[in-house]
Design a protein around this motif. Sequence first.
Motif, PDB file in Angstrom:
ATOM      1  N   HIS A  80       0.828  -1.207   0.000  1.00  0.00           N
ATOM      2  CA  HIS A  80       0.000   0.000   0.000  1.00  0.00           C
ATOM      3  C   HIS A  80       0.865   1.261   0.000  1.00  0.00           C
ATOM      4  CE1 HIS A  80      -3.353   2.663   0.853  1.00  0.00           C
ATOM      5  NE2 HIS A  80      -2.640   3.202   1.845  1.00  0.00           N
ATOM      6  N   GLN A  81       1.931   1.251   0.758  1.00  0.00           N
ATOM      7  CA  GLN A  81       2.821   2.415   0.783  1.00  0.00           C
ATOM      8  C   GLN A  81       3.528   2.618  -0.553  1.00  0.00           C
ATOM      9  OE1 GLN A  81       5.046   1.104   4.212  1.00  0.00           O
ATOM     10  NE2 GLN A  81       4.063   2.624   5.565  1.00  0.00           N
ATOM     11  N   VAL A  82       3.893   1.521  -1.206  1.00  0.00           N
ATOM     12  CA  VAL A  82       4.539   1.628  -2.522  1.00  0.00           C
ATOM     13  C   VAL A  82       3.563   2.216  -3.542  1.00  0.00           C
ATOM     14  CG1 VAL A  82       5.529   0.313  -4.427  1.00  0.00           C
ATOM     15  CG2 VAL A  82       6.166  -0.237  -2.071  1.00  0.00           C
ATOM     16  N   LEU A  83       2.341   1.705  -3.548  1.00  0.00           N
ATOM     17  CA  LEU A  83       1.353   2.206  -4.499  1.00  0.00           C
ATOM     18  C   LEU A  83       1.037   3.673  -4.256  1.00  0.00           C
ATOM     19  CD1 LEU A  83      -1.165  -0.786  -4.654  1.00  0.00           C
ATOM     20  CD2 LEU A  83       0.779  -0.300  -6.143  1.00  0.00           C
ATOM     21  N   ASP A  84       0.966   4.073  -2.997  1.00  0.00           N
ATOM     22  CA  ASP A  84       0.705   5.475  -2.692  1.00  0.00           C
ATOM     23  C   ASP A  84       1.864   6.356  -3.160  1.00  0.00           C
ATOM     24  OD1 ASP A  84      -1.037   7.480  -1.301  1.00  0.00           O
ATOM     25  OD2 ASP A  84       0.804   7.755  -0.104  1.00  0.00           O
ATOM     26  N   LEU A  98      -4.944   6.103  -7.574  1.00  0.00           N
ATOM     27  CA  LEU A  98      -4.588   5.025  -6.665  1.00  0.00           C
ATOM     28  C   LEU A  98      -5.441   3.790  -6.923  1.00  0.00           C
ATOM     29  CD1 LEU A  98      -2.786   4.222  -4.325  1.00  0.00           C
ATOM     30  CD2 LEU A  98      -4.518   5.139  -2.743  1.00  0.00           C
ATOM     31  N   SER A  99      -6.693   4.002  -7.300  1.00  0.00           N
ATOM     32  CA  SER A  99      -7.584   2.871  -7.562  1.00  0.00           C
ATOM     33  C   SER A  99      -7.076   2.027  -8.733  1.00  0.00           C
ATOM     34  CB  SER A  99      -9.005   3.373  -7.859  1.00  0.00           C
ATOM     35  OG  SER A  99      -9.003   4.258  -8.971  1.00  0.00           O
ATOM     36  N   ASP A 100      -6.493   2.675  -9.739  1.00  0.00           N
ATOM     37  CA  ASP A 100      -5.945   1.931 -10.877  1.00  0.00           C
ATOM     38  C   ASP A 100      -4.747   1.091 -10.446  1.00  0.00           C
ATOM     39  OD1 ASP A 100      -7.859   3.173 -12.377  1.00  0.00           O
ATOM     40  OD2 ASP A 100      -6.480   4.524 -13.434  1.00  0.00           O
ATOM     41  N   LEU A 101      -3.899   1.652  -9.602  1.00  0.00           N
ATOM     42  CA  LEU A 101      -2.737   0.924  -9.113  1.00  0.00           C
ATOM     43  C   LEU A 101      -3.163  -0.261  -8.242  1.00  0.00           C
ATOM     44  CD1 LEU A 101      -0.531   4.007  -8.201  1.00  0.00           C
ATOM     45  CD2 LEU A 101      -0.102   2.400 -10.067  1.00  0.00           C
ATOM     46  N   ALA A 157      -2.537  -4.392  -8.515  1.00  0.00           N
ATOM     47  CA  ALA A 157      -1.972  -5.167  -7.412  1.00  0.00           C
ATOM     48  C   ALA A 157      -2.861  -6.338  -7.021  1.00  0.00           C
ATOM     49  CB  ALA A 157      -1.749  -4.256  -6.199  1.00  0.00           C
ATOM     50  N   ARG A 158      -4.168  -6.213  -7.249  1.00  0.00           N
ATOM     51  CA  ARG A 158      -5.065  -7.312  -6.899  1.00  0.00           C
ATOM     52  C   ARG A 158      -4.975  -8.468  -7.896  1.00  0.00           C
ATOM     53  NH1 ARG A 158      -8.553  -2.994  -5.310  1.00  0.00           N
ATOM     54  NH2 ARG A 158      -9.547  -2.994  -7.365  1.00  0.00           N
ATOM     55  N   ASN A 159      -4.308  -8.246  -9.013  1.00  0.00           N
ATOM     56  CA  ASN A 159      -4.116  -9.302 -10.018  1.00  0.00           C
ATOM     57  C   ASN A 159      -2.618  -9.476 -10.258  1.00  0.00           C
ATOM     58  OD1 ASN A 159      -4.533 -11.183 -12.037  1.00  0.00           O
ATOM     59  ND2 ASN A 159      -4.906  -9.625 -13.626  1.00  0.00           N
ATOM     60  N   PRO A 160      -1.904  -9.948  -9.229  1.00  0.00           N
ATOM     61  CA  PRO A 160      -0.442  -9.952  -9.292  1.00  0.00           C
ATOM     62  C   PRO A 160       0.149 -10.952 -10.273  1.00  0.00           C
ATOM     63  CG  PRO A 160      -1.178 -11.083  -7.315  1.00  0.00           C
ATOM     64  CD  PRO A 160      -2.402 -10.511  -7.958  1.00  0.00           C
TER      65      PRO A 160
END
Length: 505
Positions: free
Chosen positions: A285-289, A299-302, A306-309
């Motif tokens: 979460h910190q990386v995506l932010d 952020l929602s796109d990132l 991440a939910r489909n790794p």
Amino acid sequence: MTGGNLDEMLDEDPYRRGRRSAGHADRRAAGRRPDGYPEDGYADEGYAEDGYVDEDYAGEGYADGDYADGDYADEGQVGASYSGSGHTGAGHDDEGYADDYGDDGHPRDAGAGSRRDRGGRRRDRHSAAGGYPPDDAEDWGGGWDDDGADERRGRALPKLIAVLLVVAALLGVAIFGIGKVIGRVSGGSSTSADYDGSGDGIAVVQVPDGATARQIAVELHDADVTASVSAFVKAASANPKSLGIQPGTYRLRSRMSAEAALAALLDPASSAPFKFVIKEGMTVHQVLDGLHQRLGLPLSDLEAIARNPAQLGLPSYAPTLEGYLFPSTYDLVPGSTPSQLLTSFVARFKKEAASIDLEARATAMGVRPADIVTIASIVEKEVANASEGPKVARVIYNRLHDTTGRFRRLDMDSTTRYAEDEYEGPLTKDQLNKANPYNTRSVAGLPPGAISNPGIWALKSALEPAAGSWLYFVSMPQSRVTRFATTDAEWAEARAQYRAEGGRE
């Protein structure tokens, strides 16, 4: 002469004159004068003015450059008076062929001095040992005329000098042309063109990993940052600090001096806009932010990526993306997509994991590779000093393998903080007692996945735990050291120090 092509220039025949036929090629190579015969042949007794036809052989006695009447067939000028490889001797003797040629310049068909028998066949005038017979008045019509040879040498000298001058001129042009080609291949002239000052505008330059000074110089020159490749190479060679140039993307200026460009590449501020740092212990979460803040991506796109790794190339044993974004400094290459960036973070984890043989060593320990990453992520969050990592890993293994029933659970606050996304201040009793898969106070064993992205030292700690019987540890808030305990008494003493330094349970 053709210009601009080295091969054509070197293959050019500077002696071409008029028309050539295929039948004349061998005669030219077999000793003819390089400037060709004069249009009327040689003006001496041996070669009368009317003795050859066309441009090469003129006169009525010969047809198409070959000797007529079947006397000399196909071979051109090959006979008893000529060697097979060309004209023999210093030149054609004006009087040396009296028996073979009449006053009109035509060959005689018969007679004691003729080189042909009456049937038109060539008679071999060589001796049995090979070569020409000795000078003989009967054979050679009076022998060689030395005075005539001197006269002919006098006539040939100006032509020889002219030919040598032409050859010298051609060699000079060839050497100059080769020098121009070599100059282009080697990167330019011997002078180092350079701009003045610190430049203007903005230029973005990519320095590849492992690039040499010359490769960097080419990148700078192509982007019009520097005026020449050699100018930057010279500046870099004179400054040992140039070896510290790091790969990555740099924001420079156009038309900079080589010295200014070198200084800019050595200044971290030039690459800072294109750098992204994943610190040890950061969560997904910190990386995506951080990417959201740096790139302006939603952020929602990132989070959807991440939910489909699986699309990011995760190791087959990884249950989630957490733990597999390797902490490091990354180059944000302009034009890269979010998926490409996240994939590069995962690729770096796999590279580092392979360097320490993570999968094979985990199997040898009887531990799943994913559990090694999870233990390393807890070590990363629980300890301040890397040197203490192997001891913390040993505490985790000791509690997981306890058979006395004293430690059914790990009781790690760090796992609860991850579940609550709470990293500042003490945890409440409600948080500590809340049932969730990551609350190791209420759930036995390891959590279902990592709780942070561990660095290489934490991964090594999980693979190489220290030897010991410790069951407790606590990090001091002020002294920043970790106390380890095996017995209840040792643990009580460690907790007292923790409270004394301002720690809150």
